[in-house]
Design a protein around this motif. Structure first.
Motif, PDB file in Angstrom:
ATOM      1  N   LEU A  43       0.841  -1.199   0.000  1.00 52.39           N
ATOM      2  CA  LEU A  43       0.000   0.000   0.000  1.00 52.39           C
ATOM      3  C   LEU A  43       0.876   1.248   0.000  1.00 52.39           C
ATOM      4  N   PHE A  88      -5.996  -0.480  -7.242  1.00 50.60           N
ATOM      5  CA  PHE A  88      -6.966  -0.755  -6.189  1.00 50.60           C
ATOM      6  C   PHE A  88      -6.792   0.327  -5.137  1.00 50.60           C
ATOM      7  N   LEU A  90      -7.749   2.015  -1.505  1.00 46.68           N
ATOM      8  CA  LEU A  90      -8.243   1.673  -0.182  1.00 46.68           C
ATOM      9  C   LEU A  90      -8.314   2.910   0.694  1.00 46.68           C
ATOM     10  N   PHE A 104     -10.140  -0.509   7.540  1.00 44.74           N
ATOM     11  CA  PHE A 104     -10.129  -0.313   6.102  1.00 44.74           C
ATOM     12  C   PHE A 104     -11.497  -0.588   5.488  1.00 44.74           C
ATOM     13  N   GLY A 105     -11.761   0.140   4.403  1.00 40.64           N
ATOM     14  CA  GLY A 105     -12.941  -0.137   3.613  1.00 40.64           C
ATOM     15  C   GLY A 105     -12.676  -1.294   2.663  1.00 40.64           C
TER      16      GLY A 105
ATOM     17  N   THR B  34       2.185  -2.628  14.891  1.00 39.08           N
ATOM     18  CA  THR B  34       0.899  -3.226  14.536  1.00 39.08           C
ATOM     19  C   THR B  34       1.072  -4.121  13.317  1.00 39.08           C
ATOM     20  N   TYR B  36      -0.951  -6.281  10.269  1.00 33.90           N
ATOM     21  CA  TYR B  36      -2.196  -6.421   9.536  1.00 33.90           C
ATOM     22  C   TYR B  36      -2.084  -7.595   8.571  1.00 33.90           C
ATOM     23  N   GLN B  38      -3.782  -9.088   4.869  1.00 27.30           N
ATOM     24  CA  GLN B  38      -4.577  -8.702   3.709  1.00 27.30           C
ATOM     25  C   GLN B  38      -4.761  -9.875   2.765  1.00 27.30           C
ATOM     26  N   GLY B  43      -9.396  -4.993   1.934  1.00 25.42           N
ATOM     27  CA  GLY B  43      -8.576  -4.122   2.743  1.00 25.42           C
ATOM     28  C   GLY B  43      -7.866  -4.896   3.839  1.00 25.42           C
ATOM     29  N   PRO B  44      -6.725  -4.431   4.287  1.00 21.11           N
ATOM     30  CA  PRO B  44      -6.033  -5.091   5.407  1.00 21.11           C
ATOM     31  C   PRO B  44      -6.911  -5.096   6.649  1.00 21.11           C
ATOM     32  N   PHE B  46      -6.695  -5.799  11.014  1.00 25.80           N
ATOM     33  CA  PHE B  46      -5.829  -5.847  12.190  1.00 25.80           C
ATOM     34  C   PHE B  46      -5.654  -7.266  12.702  1.00 25.80           C
ATOM     35  N   GLN B  49      -1.195  -6.052  18.036  1.00 24.86           N
ATOM     36  CA  GLN B  49      -0.447  -4.823  18.263  1.00 24.86           C
ATOM     37  C   GLN B  49       0.290  -4.911  19.595  1.00 24.86           C
ATOM     38  N   TYR B  87       1.516  -7.323   6.902  1.00 20.42           N
ATOM     39  CA  TYR B  87       2.215  -6.046   6.970  1.00 20.42           C
ATOM     40  C   TYR B  87       2.556  -5.693   8.409  1.00 20.42           C
ATOM     41  N   PHE B 101       2.674   1.849   5.080  1.00 19.40           N
ATOM     42  CA  PHE B 101       2.879   0.408   5.034  1.00 19.40           C
ATOM     43  C   PHE B 101       4.137   0.087   4.240  1.00 19.40           C
ATOM     44  N   GLY B 102       4.836  -0.956   4.646  1.00 25.45           N
ATOM     45  CA  GLY B 102       5.937  -1.473   3.849  1.00 25.45           C
ATOM     46  C   GLY B 102       5.389  -2.391   2.773  1.00 25.45           C
TER      47      GLY B 102
END
Lengths: 113, 111
Positions: A43, A88, A90, A104-105, B34, B36, B38, B43-44, B46, B49, B87, B101-102
């Protein structure tokens, strides 16, 4: 039912056209974000906003614009200046207390005709 | 803002424990970590954390050494449905609220 919504799910853009992606949240979050994701990639941050009427550029803001007139809404406009908009998109929101997490949506997939 | 480094990809088999390490050498005092998950075209979401030591929830554990320059996400007994991109995110919700994000780690679980 609390959450974050994005519309439309798919969006088609003609060359030279501006299109707007919607993002709405009813989580009472102060911060909102827009990310772009290309196939197989991570992202990348486009814009973010911590309060109404204020927003900051992320890493790839060129060719995009945003507004934050209401706390619940953070629309993203992909302008004609964005030459490679297929991706995409987000949207996310987050509270500003310590150790909050992003929500996230479902995303919008933008395709160019 | 602390930059993170993760392996690009990892493979595992069903039932194994998977450990994904994230390096964040420049983590600031107020930053927390944190993770995440995906799935494609979503969307990612959670996972877990933490700030230091060990955190465990119903899906994962997070190990953070004393110097906090790295963290390890541990997924016990993975299944095929754990195939996803993971992530690691480092930041503070106060003064540095531009969460970046990486590239993430693509985990593939094989039968």
């Amino acid at each position: 039912d609390g959450g974050i919504t994005q519309s439309p799910k798919y969006l088609f853009r003609k060359e030279g056209q501006n299109v707007t992606l919607s993002c709405e949240q009813n989580l009472n979050h102060d911060a909102m974000y827009w990310y772009r994701q290309d196939p197989g990639q991570g992202l990348r941050l486009i814009y973010y906003s911590q309060i109404v009427n204020d927003f900051q550029k992320g890493d790839i803001a060129e060719g995009y614009s945003v507004s934050r007139e209401k706390k619940e809404s953070f629309p993203l406009t992909v302008t004609s200046a964005q030459k490679n908009p297929t991706a995409f998109y987000l949207c996310a929101s987050m509270g500003l207390a310590y150790q909050e997490t992003q929500y996230f949506g479902p995303g919008t997939r933008l395709l160019v005709l | 803002l602390a930059k993170t480094t993760q392996p690009i990809s990892m493979d595992s088999y069903e039932g194994q424990e998977v450990n994904i390490t994230c390096s964040h050498n420049n983590i600031a005092t107020n930053d927390y970590i944190t993770w995440y998950q995906q799935f494609p075209s979503q969307g990612p979401r959670f996972i877990i954390q933490g700030y230091k030591t060990k955190v465990t929830n119903e899906v994962a554990s997070l190990f953070i050494p004393a110097d906090r320059k790295s963290s390890t996400l541990s997924l016990p007994r993975v299944s095929l449905s754990d195939t996803a991109v993971y992530y690691c995110l480092v930041g503070s919700g106060y003064n540095n609220n531009d969460m970046r994000f990486g590239a993430g780690t693509r985990l593939t679980v094989k039968p």
